[in-house]
Scaffold this motif. Structure first.
Motif, short mmCIF file in Angstrom:
data_model
loop_
_atom_site.label_atom_id
_atom_site.label_comp_id
_atom_site.label_asym_id
_atom_site.label_seq_id
_atom_site.Cartn_x
_atom_site.Cartn_y
_atom_site.Cartn_z
N ALA A 276 95.26 82.67 -23.48
CA ALA A 276 95.15 81.46 -24.29
C ALA A 276 94.24 80.41 -23.65
O ALA A 276 94.25 79.25 -24.07
N GLY A 277 93.47 80.80 -22.66
CA GLY A 277 92.50 79.90 -22.05
C GLY A 277 93.03 79.02 -20.95
O GLY A 277 92.32 78.16 -20.43
N GLY A 278 94.31 79.20 -20.60
CA GLY A 278 94.89 78.37 -19.55
C GLY A 278 95.31 77.01 -20.07
O GLY A 278 95.21 76.69 -21.26
N MET A 279 95.78 76.18 -19.17
CA MET A 279 96.23 74.84 -19.53
C MET A 279 95.05 73.97 -19.93
O MET A 279 93.99 73.99 -19.29
N ARG A 280 95.22 73.22 -20.98
CA ARG A 280 94.15 72.34 -21.48
C ARG A 280 93.83 71.27 -20.45
O ARG A 280 94.72 70.60 -19.92
N GLY A 281 92.55 71.15 -20.16
CA GLY A 281 92.10 70.14 -19.21
C GLY A 281 92.48 70.43 -17.77
O GLY A 281 92.37 69.54 -16.92
N GLY A 282 92.94 71.64 -17.49
CA GLY A 282 93.31 72.00 -16.13
C GLY A 282 94.58 71.34 -15.62
O GLY A 282 94.85 71.34 -14.41
N LYS A 283 95.40 70.80 -16.53
CA LYS A 283 96.62 70.13 -16.11
C LYS A 283 97.69 71.13 -15.69
O LYS A 283 97.58 72.34 -15.92
N LYS A 284 98.76 70.65 -15.11
CA LYS A 284 99.86 71.48 -14.64
C LYS A 284 100.79 71.84 -15.80
O LYS A 284 101.03 71.02 -16.69
N CYS A 285 101.31 73.07 -15.76
CA CYS A 285 102.29 73.50 -16.75
C CYS A 285 103.65 72.92 -16.36
O CYS A 285 104.25 73.32 -15.36
N LYS A 286 104.14 72.00 -17.14
CA LYS A 286 105.39 71.31 -16.83
C LYS A 286 106.61 72.02 -17.42
O LYS A 286 107.65 72.15 -16.77
N ALA A 287 106.48 72.46 -18.67
CA ALA A 287 107.63 73.06 -19.36
C ALA A 287 107.13 74.01 -20.45
O ALA A 287 106.04 73.83 -20.98
N VAL A 288 107.95 74.99 -20.76
CA VAL A 288 107.63 75.96 -21.81
C VAL A 288 108.89 76.27 -22.60
O VAL A 288 109.95 76.54 -22.03
N ILE A 289 108.78 76.21 -23.92
CA ILE A 289 109.83 76.73 -24.79
C ILE A 289 109.35 78.12 -25.20
O ILE A 289 108.37 78.25 -25.92
N PRO A 290 110.01 79.19 -24.75
CA PRO A 290 109.42 80.53 -24.89
C PRO A 290 109.62 81.23 -26.21
O PRO A 290 108.97 82.24 -26.48
N GLY A 291 110.52 80.71 -27.09
CA GLY A 291 110.81 81.49 -28.29
C GLY A 291 110.99 80.70 -29.56
O GLY A 291 111.68 81.13 -30.47
N GLY A 292 110.38 79.53 -29.66
CA GLY A 292 110.60 78.66 -30.81
C GLY A 292 111.45 77.48 -30.42
O GLY A 292 112.18 77.50 -29.43
N SER A 293 111.40 76.43 -31.23
CA SER A 293 111.99 75.15 -30.83
C SER A 293 113.50 75.21 -30.63
O SER A 293 114.07 74.34 -29.97
N SER A 294 114.16 76.23 -31.16
CA SER A 294 115.61 76.31 -31.01
C SER A 294 116.04 76.95 -29.69
O SER A 294 117.23 76.98 -29.38
N MET A 295 115.08 77.44 -28.92
CA MET A 295 115.42 78.10 -27.66
C MET A 295 115.42 77.10 -26.50
O MET A 295 114.70 76.11 -26.53
N PRO A 296 116.20 77.37 -25.45
CA PRO A 296 116.23 76.46 -24.30
C PRO A 296 114.88 76.39 -23.59
O PRO A 296 114.21 77.41 -23.39
N VAL A 297 114.48 75.19 -23.22
CA VAL A 297 113.23 74.98 -22.49
C VAL A 297 113.39 75.48 -21.06
O VAL A 297 114.49 75.49 -20.50
N LEU A 298 112.27 75.93 -20.47
CA LEU A 298 112.25 76.35 -19.07
C LEU A 298 111.18 75.55 -18.32
O LEU A 298 110.11 75.27 -18.89
#
Length: 432
Positions: A276-298
């Protein structure tokens, strides 16, 4: 938003070789389309053989629950003397999810073929594809594909000259999130208000119009033709044990190239992020919701060490869900993000269950208070308490969908909620 169907070193099964204009029947046939249906109708495979191949493939439901598809098909009572139904759940309303509409837009015949094979395996003669109410162009595209298949003898009476007949219809939904829940979908399909039913009885015994019904997601049906052509063992070998085949992930948020990416299950998240081209603007990945908005964030660090399959993500503390990957960088405020999610579930609750009808409103109002500088120290524990009293106490999973993001956001980013309450402003100064 770009739509990237595949990247380097990947062998797509659903979205291979597609572009915006080669969705027609003649294009699908050139890619081997309907060969799997011919195979089963030629007498080479009995219905039980089809179900067994699905079991060997370890194909799991791609709509969110991840239930084994072959096992689900085996629940259908083949000896039932009356009408039975097959339903495709294309009511894609989960925030962050946009894969099913692209499958229907760019490869509709793979869904039609998959449904026809499923109908043969379970002895079903009538099917419906319930398509989300806000994607009218996709609904029209699918209707065109149905007409092509009927005209070519690939749907309807005595398909390919066999004794098997299958009538398939498209149904346009109404844009309600709750209709993605399978029994609410059945209620809507019957022309009633889309509200979930109590279970049991389950749709396999009492479904559409009170008849035995099997419901699967769009992507699940789309995986079936490849499995029948190549075998369940070959499909399983593409993924990993208990996680067969490829999965289409909808990745959005703070990445350079958001879109749909089909990758083998078990691929590291870091590789998906790279595609997916990596993080936009080279910023740090802070959080990811892996399966849709109803799933717990990691947290981002944990996600970067996790593989994209059902079991790995469950071990990390979340769920694969629909495969909607929402990526947030270091400029994102978790309180404001939760506020938006809580408002969505508050608005989309059907109101049938008191814990959900009342609790989603409480969650939204409390997070709104914290975000706008009026939070109290006891609010954080109160949010967790409300979520605990919603989760597992409703007819359908919408209550869980509202509660799990709250609990996960507080678990992993509690300091941001505390900062909002203590300082009456956001911890993230660069928030945009």
């Amino acid at each position: 938003m770009s739509t990237c169907f595949h990247g380097r070193h990947i062998s797509p099964q659903i979205l291979d070789g597609l572009n915006g204009d080669n969705w027609h029947l003649q294009d699908y046939v050139k890619r081997g389309g309907y060969e799997a249906l011919k195979k089963v109708l030629s007498g080479e495979m009995q219905p039980a053989d089809v179900v067994n191949e699905l079991k060997k493939s370890a194909l799991r439901g791609r709509g969110g629950a991840g239930f084994p598809t072959g096992l689900k098909w085996s629940f259908m009572p083949r000896a039932y003397p009356g009408q039975k139904y097959l339903v495709c759940n294309s009511d894609e309303g989960e925030p962050g999810t946009f894969k099913d509409r692209d499958i229907l837009r760019y490869n509709p015949h793979i869904v039609i073929e998959g449904m026809a094979i499923a109908a043969y395996a379970m002895g079903i003669s009538v099917g419906y594809n319930y398509i989300h109410g806000e994607i009218w162009d996709t609904y029209l595209r699918f209707e065109e594909a149905l007409e092509e298949a009927r005209a070519a003898g690939m749907l309807g009476d005595k398909i390919f000259g066999s004794d098997f007949s299958f009538q398939l219809h498209a149904h346009h939904g109404y844009g309600a999130y709750i209709c993605g829940e399978e029994t609410a979908l059945l209620e809507s399909l019957e022309g009633k208000k889309g509200q979930p039913r109590f279970k049991p009885p389950f749709p396999a015994s009492y479904g559409l119009y009170g008849k035995p019904t099997t419901i699967n997601n769009t992507e699940t049906f789309a995986a079936v033709p490849w499995i029948i052509r190549n075998g369940g063992d070959a499909y399983l070998a593409v993924g990993k044990p208990n996680n067969g085949g490829t999965k289409v992930f909808s990745i959005s948020g703070d990445v350079e190239k958001p879109g749909n990416y089909e990758i083998p299950l078990g691929t590291p998240f870091s590789k998906l992020l790279e595609l997916a081209g990596g993080m936009r603007g080279g910023k740090k990945c802070k959080a990811v919701i892996p399966g849709g908005s109803s799933m717990p964030v990691l947290p981002g660090d944990l996600m970067l060490a996790t593989d994209m399959d059902y079991d790995s993500i469950a071990k990390a503390g979340s769920m694969l869900g629909s495969g909607a990957v929402i990526v947030m960088d270091e400029t994102r405020c978790m309180v404001k993000s939760l506020l938006r999610l809580s408002y969505f579930y508050y608005e989309e609750s059907c109101g049938q269950c008191t814990p959900c009808r009342e609790g989603t409103g409480w969650l939204y109002r409390m997070v709104h208070r914290i975000e706008h500088g009026q939070g109290r120290p006891e609010d954080i524990d109160m949010l967790n308490s409300i979520a605990d009293n919603i989760q597992g106490r409703t007819i359908c999973a919408l209550g869980d969908a509202a509660a799990m993001p709250v609990r996960a956001m507080i678990k992993h980013f509690r300091s941001e909620f505390e900062y909002h309450i203590e300082n009456k402003r956001c911890l993230v100064p660069a928030y945009v």
